[in-house]
Design an enzyme around this catalytic site. Structure first.
Site, PDB file in Angstrom:
ATOM      1  N   ARG A 107      11.846  13.073   3.406  1.00  0.00           N
ATOM      2  CA  ARG A 107      10.744  12.058   3.683  1.00  0.00           C
ATOM      3  C   ARG A 107       9.331  12.921   3.115  1.00  0.00           C
ATOM      4  O   ARG A 107       8.531  12.162   2.850  1.00  0.00           O
ATOM      5  CB  ARG A 107      10.454  11.237   4.668  1.00  0.00           C
ATOM      6  CG  ARG A 107      10.483  10.212   4.551  1.00  0.00           C
ATOM      7  CD  ARG A 107      10.704   9.398   5.602  1.00  0.00           C
ATOM      8  NE  ARG A 107      10.591   9.601   6.821  1.00  0.00           N
ATOM      9  CZ  ARG A 107      11.489   9.321   7.865  1.00  0.00           C
ATOM     10  NH1 ARG A 107      12.306   9.040   7.771  1.00  0.00           N
ATOM     11  NH2 ARG A 107      11.378   9.806   9.079  1.00  0.00           N
ATOM     12  N   TYR A 122      -8.660  -5.336  -7.130  1.00  0.00           N
ATOM     13  CA  TYR A 122      -6.744  -5.808  -7.030  1.00  0.00           C
ATOM     14  C   TYR A 122      -6.304  -6.437  -6.321  1.00  0.00           C
ATOM     15  O   TYR A 122      -6.434  -6.708  -5.167  1.00  0.00           O
ATOM     16  CB  TYR A 122      -6.821  -4.041  -6.861  1.00  0.00           C
ATOM     17  CG  TYR A 122      -5.091  -4.086  -7.377  1.00  0.00           C
ATOM     18  CD1 TYR A 122      -4.725  -4.481  -8.951  1.00  0.00           C
ATOM     19  CD2 TYR A 122      -4.156  -3.666  -6.378  1.00  0.00           C
ATOM     20  CE1 TYR A 122      -2.831  -4.200  -8.712  1.00  0.00           C
ATOM     21  CE2 TYR A 122      -2.686  -4.252  -7.142  1.00  0.00           C
ATOM     22  CZ  TYR A 122      -2.885  -3.948  -7.892  1.00  0.00           C
ATOM     23  OH  TYR A 122      -1.307  -4.121  -8.203  1.00  0.00           O
ATOM     24  N   ASP A 124     -10.898   2.650  -4.693  1.00  0.00           N
ATOM     25  CA  ASP A 124      -9.464   2.682  -6.579  1.00  0.00           C
ATOM     26  C   ASP A 124     -10.652   2.669  -7.639  1.00  0.00           C
ATOM     27  O   ASP A 124     -11.382   2.209  -8.409  1.00  0.00           O
ATOM     28  CB  ASP A 124      -9.509   0.661  -6.350  1.00  0.00           C
ATOM     29  CG  ASP A 124      -7.885   0.654  -7.197  1.00  0.00           C
ATOM     30  OD1 ASP A 124      -7.855   1.739  -7.812  1.00  0.00           O
ATOM     31  OD2 ASP A 124      -7.005   0.118  -6.684  1.00  0.00           O
ATOM     32  N   LYS A 148      -0.308   4.326 -13.795  1.00  0.00           N
ATOM     33  CA  LYS A 148      -0.943   2.985 -15.158  1.00  0.00           C
ATOM     34  C   LYS A 148      -1.450   4.988 -15.389  1.00  0.00           C
ATOM     35  O   LYS A 148      -0.388   4.838 -16.123  1.00  0.00           O
ATOM     36  CB  LYS A 148      -2.528   3.220 -14.257  1.00  0.00           C
ATOM     37  CG  LYS A 148      -2.300   1.777 -13.137  1.00  0.00           C
ATOM     38  CD  LYS A 148      -1.351   0.948 -13.968  1.00  0.00           C
ATOM     39  CE  LYS A 148      -1.498  -0.593 -12.876  1.00  0.00           C
ATOM     40  NZ  LYS A 148      -1.889  -0.633 -11.936  1.00  0.00           N
TER      41      LYS A 148
HETATM   42  C1  LIG Z   1      -1.678  -1.655 -10.551  1.00  0.00           C
HETATM   43  C2  LIG Z   1      -2.469  -1.264  -9.812  1.00  0.00           C
HETATM   44  C3  LIG Z   1      -2.620  -1.116  -8.597  1.00  0.00           C
HETATM   45  C4  LIG Z   1      -1.515  -0.845  -7.870  1.00  0.00           C
HETATM   46  O1  LIG Z   1      -0.600  -0.201  -8.650  1.00  0.00           O
HETATM   47  P1  LIG Z   1       1.085  -0.380  -8.179  1.00  0.00           P
HETATM   48  O2  LIG Z   1       1.659   0.859  -7.978  1.00  0.00           O
HETATM   49  O3  LIG Z   1       1.335  -1.982  -9.384  1.00  0.00           O
HETATM   50  O4  LIG Z   1       1.693  -1.048  -7.124  1.00  0.00           O
HETATM   51  C5  LIG Z   1      -3.520  -0.689  -7.606  1.00  0.00           C
HETATM   52  N1  LIG Z   1      -4.733  -1.109  -8.396  1.00  0.00           N
HETATM   53  C6  LIG Z   1      -5.117  -0.924  -9.256  1.00  0.00           C
HETATM   54  C7  LIG Z   1      -6.769  -0.983  -9.825  1.00  0.00           C
HETATM   55  C8  LIG Z   1      -4.384  -1.714  -9.956  1.00  0.00           C
HETATM   56  O5  LIG Z   1      -4.504  -2.257 -11.628  1.00  0.00           O
END
Ligand SMILES: *Cc1c(COP(=O)(O)O)cnc(C)c1O
Length: 405
Positions: free
Chosen positions: A66, A119, A191, A216
């Site tokens: 884990r 987000y 973020d 991403k």
């Molecule tokens: C897509 C995204 C997230 C979340 O990512 P996931 O892997 O889809 O949960 C968080 N912050 C931003 C700016 C994003 O574009």
């Protein structure tokens, strides 16, 4: 497991090619570390089993599946190097990284200050998960700057940022906000999915946690879900405790895919950046477009912050259409696109387009754009082909709008 020959001051491109690749540590001669899939880790004898239990919280100790194996450690070390962090936690999605970061700093009775362009699912977590548990969140204008001081309450524990916002592309003045936070002993998290640490390094700006949806650009191929949270060791330990208590775990295949994406992150990002700017500048000339939302364009209202803090842009930006196009006209445009997929997420090799109902995503500030907003992710296709695709889309948009008159 550190890189065999780490010369610390190296160019990021060199780091991308070499970090997290200690062939001797995994006893092999392959270029890449193995995909070490594991639940159970075996110990040689009872004494080492007992010792392993005592060491289970150590960041790079492999005790149970884990908390990760050699594959995860390689990715964590590689990512930490890029962020300028002492450690990185891996999480099963970007959203999990957002939520773990929020949870690491608050308990019942505390308060979070969150940027209004956040987000949207992060906001949902604050309202749906933290508020019922007694943690209040209030939202602030991305343009707040040092004015954040007036919003701080005695129980404020965390200021949560995102720059630029992934729909509105507003930037915030991170150093101004962080200076206030530090003076008051309040933690900050950011973020950084849009820029990745190649183009912006939050920790260098005094931010405590850099959050990344590895789904991403790090994954880069639209086939992996992953989150990362990078920090200095003492903050990472708080994050580790949350991950441990919540039972978060990331598969070795996901970690491996992210490490594979890591190798090409810079070349991909540079191509995304150049193509997106080419498409954005073309869109600026179109009569259907009221404004393009791209921080690297000099016309962007916070371009000065971008020029001051960022080393470049990625492939994600927005455009506000002139008013008057209804849902059917937008559908005529989007449904016929050949190369732009209609779908969420972004950062893969392929282009995407989605409507951005920004006005519905914020509570502290209004979104005053006159027309509808569309968000584009410019992939690795030829930008000329993408422009031709959009041009045909605008022709359908115009025909549909005229037919409705
Ligand atoms: C897509 C995204 C997230 C979340 O990512 P996931 O892997 O889809 O949960 C968080 N912050 C931003 C700016 C994003 O574009």
């Amino acid at each position: 497991m550190t890189a065999r020959n780490p010369h610390p001051p190296r160019h990021p491109a060199t780091h991308l090619a070499h970090a997290g690749r200690d062939v001797h540590a995994h006893g092999g001669r392959t270029v890449n570390p193995p995909v070490a899939r594991a639940s159970t880790i075996l110990f040689d004898d009872l004494a080492s089993l007992r010792e392993g239990y005592l060491r289970r919280q150590e960041p790079d100790f492999v005790q149970y599946g884990r908390s990760g194996t050699e594959t995860h450690i390689a990715l964590r070390q590689a990512w930490s190097g890029l962020e300028g962090a002492e450690d990185t936690l891996l999480l099963p999605s970007g959203l999990a990284a957002v939520v773990a970061t929020l949870m690491a700093f608050v308990e019942a009775g505390d308060h979070i200050l969150m940027i209004d362009n956040v987000y949207a699912p992060g906001r949902k977590a604050c309202e749906g998960l933290l508020r019922p548990m007694g943690v209040e969140t209030s939202y602030f204008d991305p343009a707040v700057g040092a004015g954040i001081a007036a919003l701080i309450r005695p129980n404020t524990k965390l200021i949560y940022l995102e720059t630029p916002g992934s729909h509105s592309f507003e930037l915030c003045d991170v150093p101004a906000i962080v200076a206030v936070a530090r003076e008051r002993g309040i933690a900050t998290a950011l973020d950084n999915t849009w820029a990745t640490p190649l183009l912006y390094r939050p920790l260098e700006h005094g931010v405590d946690v850099s959050v990344q949806a590895g789904t991403k650009y790090l994954g880069g191929h639209s086939d992996v879900m992953l989150g990362l949270a990078a920090a200095r060791a003492e903050v990472a330990q708080r994050l580790r405790t949350v991950c441990d208590l919540m039972g978060y775990s990331v598969g070795a295949d996901e970690a491996y895919l992210a490490l594979r994406g890591f190798r090409t992150l810079e070349v991909r990002l540079r191509r995304h950046e150049a193509s997106a700017l080419e498409v954005a500048r073309w869109l600026q000339q179109r009569p259907e477009v009221e404004r393009v939302l791209h921080p690297a364009l000099p016309e962007h209202p916070q371009h000065a912050l971008f020029a001051r803090d960022f080393d470049g842009a990625c492939g994600l930006f927005g455009m506000v259409l002139v008013p008057g196009y209804d849902e059917r006209a937008i559908a005529a445009m989007l449904d016929g696109l050949a190369y732009f997929g209609l779908g969420y997420s972004w950062g893969g090799f392929e282009s995407l387009i989605v409507p951005s109902p920004i006005e519905k995503m914020r509570t502290a500030t209004a979104w005053d754009a006159p027309g509808r907003t569309l968000r584009l992710h410019i992939g690795l296709e030829d930008p000329g082909d993408l422009i031709a695709d959009l041009q045909a889309g605008f022709e359908r948009l115009g025909r549909a709008a005229r037919a409705a008159e």
